[in-house]
Design an enzyme around this catalytic site. Structure first.
Site, mmCIF file in Angstrom:
data_model
loop_
_atom_site.group_PDB
_atom_site.id
_atom_site.type_symbol
_atom_site.label_atom_id
_atom_site.label_comp_id
_atom_site.label_asym_id
_atom_site.label_seq_id
_atom_site.Cartn_x
_atom_site.Cartn_y
_atom_site.Cartn_z
ATOM 1 N N SER A 7 0.844 -1.192 0.000
ATOM 2 C CA SER A 7 0.000 0.000 0.000
ATOM 3 C C SER A 7 0.879 1.241 0.000
ATOM 4 O O SER A 7 1.658 1.457 0.942
ATOM 5 C CB SER A 7 -0.892 0.012 1.244
ATOM 6 O OG SER A 7 -1.385 1.330 1.438
ATOM 7 N N HIS A 32 -1.404 -1.468 -4.146
ATOM 8 C CA HIS A 32 -2.630 -1.047 -3.461
ATOM 9 C C HIS A 32 -2.580 0.470 -3.253
ATOM 10 O O HIS A 32 -1.609 0.995 -2.701
ATOM 11 C CB HIS A 32 -2.734 -1.786 -2.127
ATOM 12 C CG HIS A 32 -4.032 -1.590 -1.417
ATOM 13 N ND1 HIS A 32 -5.181 -2.273 -1.763
ATOM 14 C CD2 HIS A 32 -4.372 -0.782 -0.385
ATOM 15 C CE1 HIS A 32 -6.165 -1.905 -0.961
ATOM 16 N NE2 HIS A 32 -5.703 -0.989 -0.118
ATOM 17 N N ASP A 34 -4.545 3.683 -1.724
ATOM 18 C CA ASP A 34 -5.594 4.073 -0.775
ATOM 19 C C ASP A 34 -6.015 5.517 -0.976
ATOM 20 O O ASP A 34 -5.246 6.441 -0.701
ATOM 21 C CB ASP A 34 -5.070 3.918 0.658
ATOM 22 C CG ASP A 34 -4.990 2.465 1.084
ATOM 23 O OD1 ASP A 34 -5.987 1.745 0.906
ATOM 24 O OD2 ASP A 34 -3.933 2.056 1.598
ATOM 25 N N MET A 36 -8.521 8.454 0.223
ATOM 26 C CA MET A 36 -9.370 8.840 1.366
ATOM 27 C C MET A 36 -9.888 10.254 1.172
ATOM 28 O O MET A 36 -9.136 11.142 0.775
ATOM 29 C CB MET A 36 -8.551 8.796 2.656
ATOM 30 C CG MET A 36 -7.914 7.460 2.909
ATOM 31 S SD MET A 36 -6.941 7.530 4.416
ATOM 32 C CE MET A 36 -6.319 5.853 4.462
ATOM 33 N N HIS A 65 -8.311 1.500 -3.849
ATOM 34 C CA HIS A 65 -9.244 1.317 -2.735
ATOM 35 C C HIS A 65 -9.851 2.665 -2.384
ATOM 36 O O HIS A 65 -9.187 3.511 -1.788
ATOM 37 C CB HIS A 65 -8.451 0.713 -1.558
ATOM 38 C CG HIS A 65 -9.242 0.513 -0.317
ATOM 39 N ND1 HIS A 65 -8.640 0.227 0.898
ATOM 40 C CD2 HIS A 65 -10.582 0.550 -0.068
ATOM 41 C CE1 HIS A 65 -9.579 0.083 1.828
ATOM 42 N NE2 HIS A 65 -10.762 0.294 1.266
ATOM 43 N N MET A 67 -11.871 4.900 -0.278
ATOM 44 C CA MET A 67 -12.525 5.143 1.015
ATOM 45 C C MET A 67 -13.170 6.514 0.898
ATOM 46 O O MET A 67 -12.690 7.528 1.441
ATOM 47 C CB MET A 67 -11.478 5.076 2.147
ATOM 48 C CG MET A 67 -11.056 3.643 2.431
ATOM 49 S SD MET A 67 -9.519 3.528 3.364
ATOM 50 C CE MET A 67 -8.336 3.621 2.035
ATOM 51 N N MET A 136 -11.633 -5.645 5.332
ATOM 52 C CA MET A 136 -10.817 -4.730 6.147
ATOM 53 C C MET A 136 -10.519 -5.381 7.491
ATOM 54 O O MET A 136 -11.435 -5.777 8.218
ATOM 55 C CB MET A 136 -11.553 -3.409 6.395
ATOM 56 C CG MET A 136 -11.662 -2.471 5.195
ATOM 57 S SD MET A 136 -10.100 -2.082 4.386
ATOM 58 C CE MET A 136 -9.171 -1.309 5.720
ATOM 59 N N PHE A 142 -6.411 4.856 8.356
ATOM 60 C CA PHE A 142 -5.009 5.097 8.671
ATOM 61 C C PHE A 142 -4.185 3.829 8.484
ATOM 62 O O PHE A 142 -4.689 2.728 8.706
ATOM 63 C CB PHE A 142 -4.858 5.573 10.127
ATOM 64 C CG PHE A 142 -5.621 6.831 10.413
ATOM 65 C CD1 PHE A 142 -5.091 8.071 10.084
ATOM 66 C CD2 PHE A 142 -6.886 6.764 10.972
ATOM 67 C CE1 PHE A 142 -5.818 9.229 10.316
ATOM 68 C CE2 PHE A 142 -7.615 7.930 11.203
ATOM 69 C CZ PHE A 142 -7.077 9.164 10.879
ATOM 70 N N GLY A 143 -2.927 4.002 8.105
ATOM 71 C CA GLY A 143 -2.002 2.879 8.073
ATOM 72 C C GLY A 143 -1.442 2.644 9.472
ATOM 73 O O GLY A 143 -1.684 3.442 10.392
ATOM 74 N N GLY A 144 -0.721 1.554 9.634
ATOM 75 C CA GLY A 144 0.010 1.303 10.875
ATOM 76 C C GLY A 144 -0.837 0.911 12.073
ATOM 77 O O GLY A 144 -0.391 1.017 13.210
ATOM 78 N N ASP A 174 -6.796 -6.393 4.238
ATOM 79 C CA ASP A 174 -6.127 -5.088 4.261
ATOM 80 C C ASP A 174 -6.115 -4.505 5.670
ATOM 81 O O ASP A 174 -7.165 -4.245 6.247
ATOM 82 C CB ASP A 174 -6.891 -4.145 3.311
ATOM 83 C CG ASP A 174 -6.265 -2.770 3.210
ATOM 84 O OD1 ASP A 174 -5.124 -2.580 3.676
ATOM 85 O OD2 ASP A 174 -6.937 -1.876 2.641
ATOM 86 N N GLY A 175 -4.902 -4.310 6.196
ATOM 87 C CA GLY A 175 -4.753 -3.576 7.447
ATOM 88 C C GLY A 175 -4.077 -4.354 8.551
ATOM 89 O O GLY A 175 -4.523 -5.432 8.944
HETATM 90 C C1 DX5 Z 1 -6.303 1.629 5.797
HETATM 91 C C2 DX5 Z 1 -5.822 1.300 4.402
HETATM 92 C C3 DX5 Z 1 -4.761 0.255 4.351
HETATM 93 C C4 DX5 Z 1 -3.492 0.652 5.017
HETATM 94 C C5 DX5 Z 1 -2.626 -0.543 5.294
HETATM 95 O O1 DX5 Z 1 -7.336 2.528 5.715
HETATM 96 O O2 DX5 Z 1 -6.891 0.842 3.617
HETATM 97 O O3 DX5 Z 1 -4.508 -0.154 3.021
HETATM 98 O O4 DX5 Z 1 -2.763 1.565 4.242
HETATM 99 O O5 DX5 Z 1 -1.534 -0.110 6.030
HETATM 100 P P1 DX5 Z 1 -0.825 -1.031 7.116
HETATM 101 O O6 DX5 Z 1 -0.358 -2.254 6.389
HETATM 102 O O7 DX5 Z 1 0.272 -0.175 7.619
HETATM 103 O O8 DX5 Z 1 -1.871 -1.376 8.146
HETATM 104 ZN ZN ZN Z 2 -6.506 -0.111 1.612
#
Ligand code: DX5
Ligand code: ZN
Length: 223
Positions: A7, A32, A34, A36, A65, A67, A136, A142-144, A174-175
């Site tokens: 991602s 991937h 993302d 938002m 993706h 969102m 999901m 958010f990532g991480g 994902d996530g």
């Molecule tokens: C969250 C995103 C994910 C995210 C994954 O809203 O859809 O794709 O970037 O990041 P990690 O792998 O860091 O959880």
């Molecule tokens: Zn995603």
């Protein structure tokens, strides 16, 4: 074969091109992306211009993706920018069937995603319209974050439905996927595994190597 889909949300945008080249050199075929909107999820990431600027340079499948609230408004624009697959959220669409139909019409592969609190039964009516279902494993935005283990049983439910209905959609998770949990995630029989932080933090090629090795060890107990 299971695909690892990095991602780019976790990439260093100051040297995005360089990092994406590293992904391709490591054999990555799925990217991937993302998007938002600050409405469906609290954060804002990036949109069409970023995707457009990458499209011509990379052969990877652009797995976009969305969102985004009412994504039907932007399907054509994301396809034009270079999306190969477009994923929309069941929670964000007033007319999910029409939205997925539109994705197919513009020539992209339609996919539907569900948030952790949404049950698989909510998307049963559209399973015959999609090429992929995105589960999901964190709250989108958010990532991480930390993977929510309760979401993994949705993979089994979706595999069962695929079999029962004679369908062929792929299943993506994902996530919160990490080096530590990816082997277990893979063992649920998922087809595509998204990883942001676990790919981009530190040595990208080394991370991919380790993650791919863990995926290939699926079925063996984690050490
Ligand atoms: C969250 C995103 C994910 C995210 C994954 O809203 O859809 O794709 O970037 O990041 P990690 O792998 O860091 O959880
Ligand atoms: Zn995603």
């Amino acid at each position: 074969m299971k695909q690892l889909a990095p991602s780019i949300l976790a990439a260093d945008f100051n040297c995005l091109g360089e990092q994406l080249q590293r992904l391709e050199q490591s054999g990555i075929q799925y990217l991937h992306i993302d998007v938002m909107d600050g409405m469906f999820v609290p954060s804002i990431s990036f949109g069409m211009p970023v995707i457009k600027s990458l499209r011509d340079r990379y052969k990877m499948f652009f797995d976009v993706h969305l969102m985004v609230e009412e994504p039907i408004r932007y399907i054509e624009a994301f396809r034009k920018a270079g999306a190969d697959g477009i994923t929309v959220h069941v929670e964000a669409c007033e007319d999910l069937t029409a939205t997925l139909k539109k994705i197919r019409e513009v020539g992209a592969k339609p996919a539907v995603s569900l948030c952790p609190e949404t049950a698989v039964k909510e998307i049963i009516p559209v399973l015959n319209q999609v090429d992929m279902v995105l589960v999901m494993s964190v709250h989108p935005g958010f990532g991480g974050q930390t993977l929510m283990p309760d979401t993994l049983n949705k993979i089994e439910q979706l595999k069962k439905l695929r079999e029962e209905k004679g369908l062929s959609y792929t299943i993506e998770i994902d996530g919160g996927v990490t080096r530590e949990n990816i082997r277990e995630v893979a063992s649920y029989g998922v087809d595509i595994i998204v990883a942001g932080t676990a790919v981009f933090r530190g040595d990208i090629a080394g991370n991919i190597d380790q993650l791919q090795t863990e995926i290939s060890m699926e079925g063996h107990n984690a050490s």
